[in-house]
Design a protein around this motif. Structure first.
Motif, PDB file in Angstrom:
ATOM      1  N   TYR A 173       3.448   1.993   3.160  1.00  0.00           N
ATOM      2  CA  TYR A 173       2.840   2.003   4.684  1.00  0.00           C
ATOM      3  C   TYR A 173       2.355   0.435   4.804  1.00  0.00           C
ATOM      4  CZ  TYR A 173       2.127   7.058   4.200  1.00  0.00           C
ATOM      5  OH  TYR A 173       2.230   8.309   3.754  1.00  0.00           O
ATOM      6  N   SER A 174       2.179  -0.382   4.156  1.00  0.00           N
ATOM      7  CA  SER A 174       2.018  -1.623   4.391  1.00  0.00           C
ATOM      8  C   SER A 174       2.544  -2.789   3.509  1.00  0.00           C
ATOM      9  CB  SER A 174       0.569  -1.867   4.861  1.00  0.00           C
ATOM     10  OG  SER A 174      -0.288  -1.860   3.644  1.00  0.00           O
ATOM     11  N   VAL A 204       0.776  -1.197   0.087  1.00  0.00           N
ATOM     12  CA  VAL A 204      -0.011  -0.047  -0.054  1.00  0.00           C
ATOM     13  C   VAL A 204       0.761   1.345  -0.013  1.00  0.00           C
ATOM     14  CG1 VAL A 204      -1.592   1.102   1.400  1.00  0.00           C
ATOM     15  CG2 VAL A 204      -1.995  -1.207   1.257  1.00  0.00           C
ATOM     16  N   THR A 205       0.772   2.156  -0.924  1.00  0.00           N
ATOM     17  CA  THR A 205       1.566   3.255  -1.028  1.00  0.00           C
ATOM     18  C   THR A 205       0.980   4.547  -0.610  1.00  0.00           C
ATOM     19  OG1 THR A 205       0.603   3.447  -3.483  1.00  0.00           O
ATOM     20  CG2 THR A 205       2.708   2.289  -3.329  1.00  0.00           C
ATOM     21  N   ASP A 206      -0.201   4.587  -0.290  1.00  0.00           N
ATOM     22  CA  ASP A 206      -0.915   5.837   0.506  1.00  0.00           C
ATOM     23  C   ASP A 206      -1.932   5.587   1.317  1.00  0.00           C
ATOM     24  OD1 ASP A 206      -3.230   5.843  -0.902  1.00  0.00           O
ATOM     25  OD2 ASP A 206      -2.098   6.873  -2.683  1.00  0.00           O
ATOM     26  N   VAL A 207      -2.293   6.503   2.108  1.00  0.00           N
ATOM     27  CA  VAL A 207      -3.624   6.209   3.087  1.00  0.00           C
ATOM     28  C   VAL A 207      -4.896   6.125   2.280  1.00  0.00           C
ATOM     29  CG1 VAL A 207      -2.528   7.482   5.050  1.00  0.00           C
ATOM     30  CG2 VAL A 207      -3.597   8.930   3.454  1.00  0.00           C
ATOM     31  N   PRO A 253       2.408   3.294  10.617  1.00  0.00           N
ATOM     32  CA  PRO A 253       1.618   4.550  10.452  1.00  0.00           C
ATOM     33  C   PRO A 253       2.340   5.511   9.615  1.00  0.00           C
ATOM     34  CG  PRO A 253       2.566   4.405  12.691  1.00  0.00           C
ATOM     35  CD  PRO A 253       2.723   3.158  11.871  1.00  0.00           C
ATOM     36  N   VAL A 254       3.250   5.578   9.401  1.00  0.00           N
ATOM     37  CA  VAL A 254       4.323   6.379   8.545  1.00  0.00           C
ATOM     38  C   VAL A 254       4.910   5.768   7.521  1.00  0.00           C
ATOM     39  CG1 VAL A 254       4.861   7.928  10.695  1.00  0.00           C
ATOM     40  CG2 VAL A 254       6.136   6.060  10.207  1.00  0.00           C
ATOM     41  N   PRO A 255       5.481   6.356   6.500  1.00  0.00           N
ATOM     42  CA  PRO A 255       6.045   5.955   5.158  1.00  0.00           C
ATOM     43  C   PRO A 255       7.382   5.247   5.852  1.00  0.00           C
ATOM     44  CG  PRO A 255       5.443   7.942   4.926  1.00  0.00           C
ATOM     45  CD  PRO A 255       5.385   7.856   6.290  1.00  0.00           C
ATOM     46  N   THR A 307      11.958   0.115   9.263  1.00  0.00           N
ATOM     47  CA  THR A 307      13.025   1.129   9.133  1.00  0.00           C
ATOM     48  C   THR A 307      12.493   2.659   8.235  1.00  0.00           C
ATOM     49  OG1 THR A 307      14.532  -0.270   9.137  1.00  0.00           O
ATOM     50  CG2 THR A 307      15.351   1.836   8.588  1.00  0.00           C
ATOM     51  N   VAL A 308      12.672   3.698   8.959  1.00  0.00           N
ATOM     52  CA  VAL A 308      11.930   4.894   8.155  1.00  0.00           C
ATOM     53  C   VAL A 308      12.998   5.501   7.599  1.00  0.00           C
ATOM     54  CG1 VAL A 308      10.049   5.267   9.813  1.00  0.00           C
ATOM     55  CG2 VAL A 308      12.486   6.320  10.226  1.00  0.00           C
TER      56      VAL A 308
END
Length: 254
Positions: free
Chosen positions: A132-133, A72-75, A163-165, A233-234
């Motif tokens: 994101y997932s 998944v690439t965006d909310v 919850p964050v990229p 890892t962000v």
């Protein structure tokens, strides 16, 4: 006139033979058949009154090199995907992202059976895409041979969300067998020796994870990833690929 016993003694007859005679061999065989054979029959039949039992063995597990990945690439729910199934890839259009894949199975205890899978995927993304997932499905061949002979194909689903990229996912766990009903110790169980995913199907519903998992969970024998530990890892550079590192241990106690 009545009679009464004055004296009595038993009569004992002894038969003797040399150790190497036919009579000695015959007596030895009779003793073995009398005392040893019942023990062997009891051992091989798992007991006269035993109805159910359990045991442990190390399975023969091999990675099938079949994968299906969805990220998944965006909310809002947009995604990218890839698989080793050409029909599924044809359905993706511009959402297809072909990764670089590295696979290694290792035998750490030297018993001739792989006991660990190390998998790395580098998924190319555009500068505007973030992850994101991740959902990653892997398939395996799985065999048991000690008591119940089982030959089947199984799968595990690795999934995690953030919850964050993020720029990288590391996940580690144990491949374990789940059994709903006892197996007969006679015969060869090959009911599940079919592909978890029908790679020849051109229909999108065949590759839907909900459908795959629903059908898979109807089986008596399944495998799953026990105690998965995901580490995110962000911080990803705009041109850097998204990294997936997975380590799956094939548990010998199944």
């Amino acid at each position: 006139m009545g009679l009464y016993e004055v004296y009595s003694h038993p009569v004992l007859t002894r038969y003797k033979a040399s150790v190497c005679s036919r009579a000695s061999v015959f007596v030895l065989v009779v003793y073995l058949l009398t005392y040893i054979s019942p023990l062997l029959i009891t051992y091989r039949s798992q007991g006269f009154w035993l109805k159910q039992s359990s045991y442990e063995e190390q399975p023969q597990v091999r990675f099938q090199y079949e994968m299906l990945m969805i990220g998944v690439t965006d909310v809002s729910g947009d995604y990218v995907a890839w698989s080793t199934f050409s029909n599924f890839n044809n359905l993706l259009g511009d959402k297809l992202r072909i990764p670089t894949v590295s696979v290694r199975e290792s035998d750490r205890n030297g018993d001739g059976k792989p006991d660990r899978l190390s998998l790395q995927l580098s998924v190319p993304l555009s500068s505007k895409e973030q992850i994101y997932s991740i959902q990653l499905l892997l398939t395996f061949s799985y065999q048991l041979s000690r008591m119940s002979v089982v030959v089947m194909q199984t799968m595990v689903l690795l999934q995690s969300l953030s919850p964050v990229p993020v720029s990288q996912l590391f996940i580690s766990g144990d491949l374990k067998l789940q059994q709903k009903e006892p197996l007969s110790h006679r015969g060869v169980h090959t009911d599940y020796n079919v592909s978890v995913i029908d790679s020849e199907s051109p229909f999108a519903s065949t590759y839907d994870l909900t459908t795959i998992i629903r059908n898979y969970q109807e089986r008596n024998l399944t495998t799953y990833l026990s105690c998965p530990v995901p580490v995110w890892t962000v911080g990803r550079a705009a041109s850097a690929p998204f990294q997936i590192n997975a380590e799956i241990r094939y548990q010998w106690r199944q």
